[in-house]
Scaffold this motif. Structure first.
Motif, PDB file in Angstrom:
ATOM      1  N   VAL A   1      -5.089   4.135   4.210  1.00  0.00           N
ATOM      2  CA  VAL A   1      -3.726   4.168   4.753  1.00  0.00           C
ATOM      3  C   VAL A   1      -3.276   5.620   4.902  1.00  0.00           C
ATOM      4  O   VAL A   1      -3.256   6.376   3.936  1.00  0.00           O
ATOM      5  CB  VAL A   1      -2.754   3.403   3.844  1.00  0.00           C
TER       6      VAL A   1
ATOM      7  N   TYR B   1       0.126  -5.578   2.378  1.00  0.00           N
ATOM      8  CA  TYR B   1       0.462  -4.290   2.991  1.00  0.00           C
ATOM      9  C   TYR B   1       1.800  -3.753   2.471  1.00  0.00           C
ATOM     10  O   TYR B   1       2.015  -2.546   2.448  1.00  0.00           O
ATOM     11  CB  TYR B   1       0.510  -4.430   4.510  1.00  0.00           C
TER      12      TYR B   1
ATOM     13  N   PHE C   1       1.368   0.428  10.026  1.00  0.00           N
ATOM     14  CA  PHE C   1       0.451   0.992   9.039  1.00  0.00           C
ATOM     15  C   PHE C   1      -0.733   1.590   9.795  1.00  0.00           C
ATOM     16  O   PHE C   1      -1.473   0.870  10.461  1.00  0.00           O
ATOM     17  CB  PHE C   1      -0.048  -0.086   8.065  1.00  0.00           C
TER      18      PHE C   1
ATOM     19  N   HIS D   1       6.808  -2.972  11.655  1.00  0.00           N
ATOM     20  CA  HIS D   1       6.439  -2.119  10.524  1.00  0.00           C
ATOM     21  C   HIS D   1       4.996  -1.696  10.757  1.00  0.00           C
ATOM     22  O   HIS D   1       4.122  -2.540  10.907  1.00  0.00           O
ATOM     23  CB  HIS D   1       6.575  -2.882   9.211  1.00  0.00           C
TER      24      HIS D   1
ATOM     25  N   ALA E   1       4.617  -4.832   3.962  1.00  0.00           N
ATOM     26  CA  ALA E   1       5.496  -4.861   5.134  1.00  0.00           C
ATOM     27  C   ALA E   1       6.776  -5.614   4.790  1.00  0.00           C
ATOM     28  O   ALA E   1       6.740  -6.648   4.125  1.00  0.00           O
ATOM     29  CB  ALA E   1       4.792  -5.538   6.307  1.00  0.00           C
TER      30      ALA E   1
ATOM     31  N   THR F   1       5.315   8.984   5.860  1.00  0.00           N
ATOM     32  CA  THR F   1       6.107   7.778   5.591  1.00  0.00           C
ATOM     33  C   THR F   1       7.499   7.928   6.195  1.00  0.00           C
ATOM     34  O   THR F   1       8.120   8.989   6.095  1.00  0.00           O
ATOM     35  CB  THR F   1       6.254   7.481   4.083  1.00  0.00           C
TER      36      THR F   1
ATOM     37  N   TYR G   1      -0.458   6.440   7.325  1.00  0.00           N
ATOM     38  CA  TYR G   1       0.959   6.484   7.725  1.00  0.00           C
ATOM     39  C   TYR G   1       1.553   5.102   7.547  1.00  0.00           C
ATOM     40  O   TYR G   1       0.894   4.080   7.818  1.00  0.00           O
ATOM     41  CB  TYR G   1       1.118   6.929   9.191  1.00  0.00           C
ATOM     42  N   ILE G   2       2.820   5.063   7.114  1.00  0.00           N
ATOM     43  CA  ILE G   2       3.555   3.808   6.950  1.00  0.00           C
ATOM     44  C   ILE G   2       4.978   4.017   7.453  1.00  0.00           C
ATOM     45  O   ILE G   2       5.642   4.983   7.051  1.00  0.00           O
ATOM     46  CB  ILE G   2       3.632   3.364   5.472  1.00  0.00           C
TER      47      ILE G   2
ATOM     48  N   TYR H   1       0.806  -1.209   0.000  1.00  0.00           N
ATOM     49  CA  TYR H   1       0.000   0.000   0.000  1.00  0.00           C
ATOM     50  C   TYR H   1       0.842   1.263   0.000  1.00  0.00           C
ATOM     51  O   TYR H   1       1.947   1.301   0.538  1.00  0.00           O
ATOM     52  CB  TYR H   1      -0.904   0.015   1.232  1.00  0.00           C
ATOM     53  N   ASP H   2       0.269   2.303  -0.593  1.00  0.00           N
ATOM     54  CA  ASP H   2       0.799   3.654  -0.512  1.00  0.00           C
ATOM     55  C   ASP H   2      -0.171   4.491   0.308  1.00  0.00           C
ATOM     56  O   ASP H   2      -1.311   4.074   0.558  1.00  0.00           O
ATOM     57  CB  ASP H   2       0.950   4.271  -1.905  1.00  0.00           C
TER      58      ASP H   2
END
Length: 205
Positions: A157, A137, A146, A144, A139, A195, A159-160, A30-31
């Motif tokens: 989504v 995801y 999300f 990690h 990951a 991110t 924040y990552i 994901y972005d």
């Protein structure tokens, strides 16, 4: 000797290529702004947990973590603290162990139960059986994170990345990436840092 070195390098490249196919074929992860699909995974208490179970949630902190990674172990108390702080505000932690237990016996379902009891986990601790969820995801490390925001169109989504900027010493953290992101989301503000680079152990496949 030179021939052996070349053969060794070629073998390493082929091995790396084989692993890259797993992560780049199909869903790449994901972005920010993507809608995360739901999952149904087994919790350490024997129940099955899905995002749809949380009818009143405002969002979720999905954290891919495990028993055996030193980085994950260093963050266990902070993950408990995140759940204690944000669950009551509608953003619970859901932890997922993505590791293959045949490669990492210390990350078996039975060992997950033991670790959760030892550390007093207050959140679901799920096993990604078949390792189908973490590639969706994107990951790559443990831990990690999300952050998902529950919206009419789905779980978006927002924040990552990493929990904060100092895995070694919680008292020396300067940037609390996850807390800043959740606070901004709950206040309806822009998440300034959406991110970051996850620091941790590679997921064992």
């Amino acid at each position: 000797m030179k021939t052996l070195k070349i053969l060794g390098l070629l073998t390493l490249m082929l091995t790396m290529g084989a692993f890259s196919v797993r992560y780049t074929s199909g869903i790449e992860g994901y972005d920010i702004g993507d809608i995360a699909t739901d999952f149904s995974l087994r919790n350490i208490d024997g129940s099955t947990v899905s995002l749809s179970d949380y009818k009143t949630a405002k969002g979720f902190l999905i954290i891919f973590t495990c028993n055996t990674c030193p980085y994950s172990v260093a963050y266990e108390d902070r993950i408990n603290a995140l759940d204690a702080k944000y669950k009551k505000l509608g953003v619970p932690v859901i932890a997922i162990n993505p590791n293959n237990p045949t490669k990492k016996p210390g990350d078996s379902f039975a060992k997950m139960k033991v670790r959760a009891a030892e550390k007093g986990f207050t959140f679901p601790y799920l096993l990604d059986e078949g390792q189908e969820v973490f590639p969706q995801y994107g990951a790559t490390r443990t831990p990690h994170v999300f952050l998902l925001e529950k919206m009419a169109k789905g779980n978006v989504v927002q924040y990552i990345g990493a929990i904060d900027d100092n895995y070694q010493d919680a008292s020396r953290v300067e940037e609390k990436y996850v807390e800043n992101a959740v606070n901004a989301m709950l206040e309806g503000k822009e998440i300034k840092v959406s991110t970051t680079r996850a620091i941790g152990c590679s997921i064992k496949v």
